[in-house]
Design a protein around this motif. Sequence first.
Motif, PDB file in Angstrom:
ATOM      1  N   GLN A  31      -3.685   2.884 -12.150  1.00  0.00           N
ATOM      2  CA  GLN A  31      -4.571   3.831 -12.694  1.00  0.00           C
ATOM      3  C   GLN A  31      -4.061   4.143 -14.015  1.00  0.00           C
ATOM      4  N   PRO A  32      -5.122   4.089 -14.849  1.00  0.00           N
ATOM      5  CA  PRO A  32      -4.832   4.232 -16.432  1.00  0.00           C
ATOM      6  C   PRO A  32      -4.341   5.690 -16.838  1.00  0.00           C
ATOM      7  N   GLY A  33      -3.339   5.857 -17.324  1.00  0.00           N
ATOM      8  CA  GLY A  33      -2.935   7.138 -17.969  1.00  0.00           C
ATOM      9  C   GLY A  33      -2.279   8.120 -17.119  1.00  0.00           C
ATOM     10  N   ARG A  34      -1.985   7.450 -15.822  1.00  0.00           N
ATOM     11  CA  ARG A  34      -1.274   8.088 -14.761  1.00  0.00           C
ATOM     12  C   ARG A  34       0.223   7.954 -14.822  1.00  0.00           C
ATOM     13  N   ASP A  35       1.082   8.720 -14.546  1.00  0.00           N
ATOM     14  CA  ASP A  35       2.511   8.371 -14.348  1.00  0.00           C
ATOM     15  C   ASP A  35       2.946   8.774 -12.982  1.00  0.00           C
ATOM     16  N   HIS A  36       4.367   8.999 -12.655  1.00  0.00           N
ATOM     17  CA  HIS A  36       4.625   9.070 -11.165  1.00  0.00           C
ATOM     18  C   HIS A  36       4.447  10.446 -10.689  1.00  0.00           C
ATOM     19  N   PHE A  37       4.249  11.451 -11.830  1.00  0.00           N
ATOM     20  CA  PHE A  37       3.968  12.739 -11.099  1.00  0.00           C
ATOM     21  C   PHE A  37       2.438  13.011 -10.827  1.00  0.00           C
ATOM     22  N   ASP A  38       1.672  12.442 -11.394  1.00  0.00           N
ATOM     23  CA  ASP A  38       0.296  12.543 -11.201  1.00  0.00           C
ATOM     24  C   ASP A  38      -0.685  11.391 -10.703  1.00  0.00           C
ATOM     25  N   ALA A  39       0.091  10.600 -10.227  1.00  0.00           N
ATOM     26  CA  ALA A  39      -0.521   9.151  -9.683  1.00  0.00           C
ATOM     27  C   ALA A  39      -1.461   9.478  -8.315  1.00  0.00           C
ATOM     28  N   ASN A  40      -1.110  10.645  -7.647  1.00  0.00           N
ATOM     29  CA  ASN A  40      -1.857  11.079  -6.413  1.00  0.00           C
ATOM     30  C   ASN A  40      -2.764  11.995  -6.574  1.00  0.00           C
ATOM     31  N   VAL A  41      -2.983  12.667  -7.903  1.00  0.00           N
ATOM     32  CA  VAL A  41      -3.825  13.750  -7.863  1.00  0.00           C
ATOM     33  C   VAL A  41      -5.349  13.426  -7.803  1.00  0.00           C
ATOM     34  N   GLY A  42      -5.718  12.194  -7.990  1.00  0.00           N
ATOM     35  CA  GLY A  42      -7.006  11.773  -7.784  1.00  0.00           C
ATOM     36  C   GLY A  42      -7.482  11.933  -6.309  1.00  0.00           C
ATOM     37  N   LEU A  43      -6.688  11.861  -5.470  1.00  0.00           N
ATOM     38  CA  LEU A  43      -6.987  12.295  -3.827  1.00  0.00           C
ATOM     39  C   LEU A  43      -7.629  13.569  -3.778  1.00  0.00           C
ATOM     40  N   GLY A  44      -7.602  14.620  -4.615  1.00  0.00           N
ATOM     41  CA  GLY A  44      -8.278  15.852  -4.431  1.00  0.00           C
ATOM     42  C   GLY A  44      -9.366  16.049  -5.433  1.00  0.00           C
ATOM     43  N   GLU A  45      -9.633  14.945  -6.113  1.00  0.00           N
ATOM     44  CA  GLU A  45     -10.911  14.989  -6.916  1.00  0.00           C
ATOM     45  C   GLU A  45     -11.817  13.895  -6.619  1.00  0.00           C
ATOM     46  N   PRO A  46     -13.077  14.406  -5.788  1.00  0.00           N
ATOM     47  CA  PRO A  46     -14.023  13.521  -5.415  1.00  0.00           C
ATOM     48  C   PRO A  46     -14.680  12.552  -6.574  1.00  0.00           C
ATOM     49  N   GLU A  47     -14.642  13.066  -7.844  1.00  0.00           N
ATOM     50  CA  GLU A  47     -15.060  12.123  -8.966  1.00  0.00           C
ATOM     51  C   GLU A  47     -14.284  11.016  -9.318  1.00  0.00           C
ATOM     52  N   SER A  48     -12.969  11.084  -8.930  1.00  0.00           N
ATOM     53  CA  SER A  48     -11.880  10.399  -9.437  1.00  0.00           C
ATOM     54  C   SER A  48     -11.961   8.748  -8.919  1.00  0.00           C
ATOM     55  N   MET A  49     -11.413   7.822  -9.794  1.00  0.00           N
ATOM     56  CA  MET A  49     -11.486   6.426  -9.458  1.00  0.00           C
ATOM     57  C   MET A  49     -10.595   6.347  -8.059  1.00  0.00           C
ATOM     58  N   LEU A  50      -9.588   6.963  -7.921  1.00  0.00           N
ATOM     59  CA  LEU A  50      -8.771   6.952  -6.713  1.00  0.00           C
ATOM     60  C   LEU A  50      -9.309   7.204  -5.397  1.00  0.00           C
ATOM     61  N   PHE A  51     -10.029   8.420  -5.530  1.00  0.00           N
ATOM     62  CA  PHE A  51     -10.757   9.032  -4.556  1.00  0.00           C
ATOM     63  C   PHE A  51     -11.691   7.940  -3.939  1.00  0.00           C
ATOM     64  N   HIS A  52     -12.544   7.494  -4.808  1.00  0.00           N
ATOM     65  CA  HIS A  52     -13.633   6.893  -4.770  1.00  0.00           C
ATOM     66  C   HIS A  52     -13.080   5.299  -3.965  1.00  0.00           C
ATOM     67  N   ARG A  53     -12.027   4.937  -4.495  1.00  0.00           N
ATOM     68  CA  ARG A  53     -11.529   3.565  -3.720  1.00  0.00           C
ATOM     69  C   ARG A  53     -10.833   3.622  -2.471  1.00  0.00           C
ATOM     70  N   VAL A  54     -10.206   4.822  -2.323  1.00  0.00           N
ATOM     71  CA  VAL A  54      -9.792   5.203  -0.975  1.00  0.00           C
ATOM     72  C   VAL A  54     -10.781   5.562   0.060  1.00  0.00           C
ATOM     73  N   ARG A  55     -11.882   6.015  -0.237  1.00  0.00           N
ATOM     74  CA  ARG A  55     -13.028   6.166   0.566  1.00  0.00           C
ATOM     75  C   ARG A  55     -13.348   4.941   0.953  1.00  0.00           C
ATOM     76  N   GLU A  56     -13.760   4.048   0.166  1.00  0.00           N
ATOM     77  CA  GLU A  56     -14.263   2.897   0.241  1.00  0.00           C
ATOM     78  C   GLU A  56     -13.419   2.011   1.238  1.00  0.00           C
ATOM     79  N   HIS A  57     -12.198   1.833   0.962  1.00  0.00           N
ATOM     80  CA  HIS A  57     -11.049   1.303   1.724  1.00  0.00           C
ATOM     81  C   HIS A  57     -11.128   1.968   3.113  1.00  0.00           C
ATOM     82  N   MET A  58     -11.149   3.289   3.232  1.00  0.00           N
ATOM     83  CA  MET A  58     -11.024   3.825   4.505  1.00  0.00           C
ATOM     84  C   MET A  58     -12.390   3.280   5.375  1.00  0.00           C
ATOM     85  N   ARG A  59     -13.514   3.265   4.781  1.00  0.00           N
ATOM     86  CA  ARG A  59     -14.696   2.689   5.556  1.00  0.00           C
ATOM     87  C   ARG A  59     -14.373   1.414   6.079  1.00  0.00           C
ATOM     88  N   ALA A  60     -13.904   0.460   5.150  1.00  0.00           N
ATOM     89  CA  ALA A  60     -13.837  -0.913   5.390  1.00  0.00           C
ATOM     90  C   ALA A  60     -12.721  -1.096   6.470  1.00  0.00           C
TER      91      ALA A  60
END
Length: 296
Positions: A262-291
Amino acid sequence: MALYRQFTTQEEIDLEYRPELTAADPLAFERIVAWRRERSEAARRDLTLVAGLRYGPTRTETLDLYPASEPNAPILLFLHGGYWSNRALFKELYGWVAAGFVPAGVTTAVIDYGCCPDVTIDEITRQCRAAVAWLHANGSGFGADPGRIYVAGNSAGGHLAAMLAVTDWVGLYGLPKRTVAGACPISGLFDLEPFPYSWLQPKLQLTAAEVRRNSPILRVPEDGPSLLVTWGALESCEFHRQSTDFVAAWRSAGNTAETLVQPGRDHFDANVGLGEPESMLFHRVREHMRACFAGC
C-alpha cells in the motif's frame, strides 16, 4: 554473534520491529487511536450491534458482532493488533471495520483476546481458534452463513490471521477443512524468532518451542486457503521481508497468495482502508473474499 539473521543487538531488532522508533510523526500512534475511537463510536451508534458475546470460557473471550441485513451474509472476523500484550487496544476501538463491510453485506465480528504475560501466545492462538469455531456454530443464529468465514487482522492480528489459516480444522475441531475460507494478514509477523531478543520479551516470555509452534512460516500446509498479504510501503525492511518470505513459503507449498503493497502507508495505518469502501485495500479484500467464497 548474530541474535537473529544479521542483527547482533536488541537495539537493531527493536529499530526494525518497533514502529514508533522510526515514525515520521512522533504522535502517529496516538492520532490513529483517536481516529479509531471516533470512527468506532459512529459505527457502534449507526449499525446494529450485538456486544459482548462470549465465545470461550475465559473473561477476555468476547466478541462484538455487527450483523448485515442480508440473509445468509458471509462473515468477516477481524483480529486487532497490539503485539499480543497491549491492553490499551480492544474490540471497541475497531467497530470502524464494520462500517465498511456491513453495508457491503458482510456480517463483521471483532474479538478481544487475552494479553501476555497473563496468557501465552499459545493461549491467544487457541482463543482466536475458539472464536472461529463459535462463529461456525452460532453464526446462523444471527442471520449469517457459517460456511463462509474470512479472517483479517493487522500486526499481531496479522500473525493470528495466519495462524488461523494454518489451523487443522478437521483434526483439531472436527470442522470442515475450509472453515476459514480465506485470510488477509496486514503487516503481519510470520516468523517469531526475533521477538525473544526484543523489547517485548519481558511481556511475551517466549520459549524456543513457543516460537516454533506459533510461527506460521514454519507451519505452512500443502492445501491451505487463499491469502491476501498486505503491508505499507513505508514500513521497515523487516516487515516487508516477513511478508514476502511468508508469501514465498505459502506459494512453494502449492497454495495461492496475493500481495498488496500500500503506497504511503506505514505500520500504524496500513489497515485503515478496511473501513473505507473507496480504498484500494477494501476493494482488494472484497474481491478476494468473493473468490474464496466461490469455492465454499
